[in-house]
Design a protein around this motif. Sequence first.
Motif, PDB file in Angstrom:
ATOM      1  N   PRO A  54       8.555   1.233 -47.916  1.00 13.09           N
ATOM      2  CA  PRO A  54      10.003   1.273 -48.164  1.00 13.09           C
ATOM      3  C   PRO A  54      10.797   1.532 -46.890  1.00 13.09           C
ATOM      4  CG  PRO A  54       8.821   2.558 -49.803  1.00 13.09           C
ATOM      5  CD  PRO A  54       7.816   2.200 -48.752  1.00 13.09           C
ATOM      6  N   GLY A 107      16.620  -6.976 -51.655  1.00 13.71           N
ATOM      7  CA  GLY A 107      15.761  -5.884 -52.097  1.00 13.71           C
ATOM      8  C   GLY A 107      16.213  -4.502 -51.687  1.00 13.71           C
ATOM      9  N   SER A 116      14.661   7.777 -56.457  1.00 15.60           N
ATOM     10  CA  SER A 116      14.464   9.015 -55.695  1.00 15.60           C
ATOM     11  C   SER A 116      15.753   9.532 -55.064  1.00 15.60           C
ATOM     12  CB  SER A 116      13.426   8.780 -54.585  1.00 15.60           C
ATOM     13  OG  SER A 116      12.180   8.396 -55.130  1.00 15.60           O
ATOM     14  N   ASP A 140       9.926  -4.051 -45.133  1.00  9.72           N
ATOM     15  CA  ASP A 140       9.855  -3.684 -46.540  1.00  9.72           C
ATOM     16  C   ASP A 140       8.555  -4.145 -47.195  1.00  9.72           C
ATOM     17  OD1 ASP A 140      11.191  -2.486 -48.837  1.00  9.72           O
ATOM     18  OD2 ASP A 140      11.389  -4.523 -49.611  1.00  9.72           O
ATOM     19  N   SER A 177      15.444   0.624 -49.784  1.00  8.91           N
ATOM     20  CA  SER A 177      14.660  -0.309 -50.596  1.00  8.91           C
ATOM     21  C   SER A 177      14.870   0.007 -52.070  1.00  8.91           C
ATOM     22  CB  SER A 177      13.180  -0.192 -50.251  1.00  8.91           C
ATOM     23  OG  SER A 177      12.928  -0.589 -48.918  1.00  8.91           O
ATOM     24  N   THR A 178      14.970  -1.031 -52.868  1.00  6.70           N
ATOM     25  CA  THR A 178      15.267  -0.855 -54.288  1.00  6.70           C
ATOM     26  C   THR A 178      14.300   0.102 -54.959  1.00  6.70           C
ATOM     27  OG1 THR A 178      16.170  -3.100 -54.362  1.00  6.70           O
ATOM     28  CG2 THR A 178      15.600  -2.085 -56.459  1.00  6.70           C
ATOM     29  N   ARG A 179      13.041   0.099 -54.547  1.00  3.05           N
ATOM     30  CA  ARG A 179      12.055   0.967 -55.190  1.00  3.05           C
ATOM     31  C   ARG A 179      12.249   2.442 -54.855  1.00  3.05           C
ATOM     32  NH1 ARG A 179       9.724  -2.022 -51.222  1.00  3.05           N
ATOM     33  NH2 ARG A 179       8.157  -1.155 -49.791  1.00  3.05           N
ATOM     34  N   LEU A 180      13.181   2.746 -53.935  1.00  2.00           N
ATOM     35  CA  LEU A 180      13.520   4.138 -53.656  1.00  2.00           C
ATOM     36  C   LEU A 180      14.701   4.632 -54.487  1.00  2.00           C
ATOM     37  CD1 LEU A 180      13.239   4.350 -49.751  1.00  2.00           C
ATOM     38  CD2 LEU A 180      11.611   5.225 -51.436  1.00  2.00           C
TER      39      LEU A 180
END
Length: 255
Positions: free
Chosen positions: A138, A181, A227, A134, A221-224
Amino acid sequence: MKLVSWNVNGLRACVNKGFNDYFKHKDADIFCLQETKLQEGQITLSYGEEYEQYWNYAVKKGYSGTAVITRVKPLSVRYGIEEDHEPEGRILTLEFDAFYLVTVYTPNAKRDLSRLEYRLEWEDRFRGYLQELDKLKPVIICGDLNVAHQEIDIKNAKANRGNSGFTEEERDKMTKLLNAGFVDTFRHLYPERTDIYSWWSNMPGVRDRNVGWRIDYFLASTRLAASIVDASIDCDILGSDHCPIVLEIAGDISS
């Protein structure tokens, strides 16, 4: 982009119960398998030059095993966390331009919990591995994680408390993984949806009465999270004691 994950509990048997029809109908960009239970050369899946196939076989015959069938050739493929210390074929990692894809078949603690200590140690190594990935890009994780995380994820929570797959220790490891995360994509979209499961005992009538467990997951991953288009469970698909799960995410696999 569409991804599918399915613990087929023996791919050769599942192929005889409609696997190919489901594969073609679903038309996924990436299709991940767990518990293939076969060795190299024991099966041939022919989907044309459109797909690449990657297999991680267990040393022990008829046991464990994972596979990924993908439309886009990955940049790299890794077999296991530590390739010379993973004889059970439980992990495949494919690197694409925009993310890592990890399919996993988490060790079962066994009914008598005789493998719980190993399972917990394995969970720590796996979480550390995902965290390292990560840091680079991602990660999407899918497969049979062999744990019902919350009471909402199991039909009879009270009766199963402390049983393999629903011990406090296993559930705590899942919490730690998410806190590191990652998001449970299904619960991210449907935090209160009940009676949706991915595994049922083979005992007579259990699946008909939907006495199940949700132990198959797509994590990301949290940043996905922004999306994620949809996360679904195809509960009506037979062929295994597990059913397939599906993740749809915005974006192109190769960008």
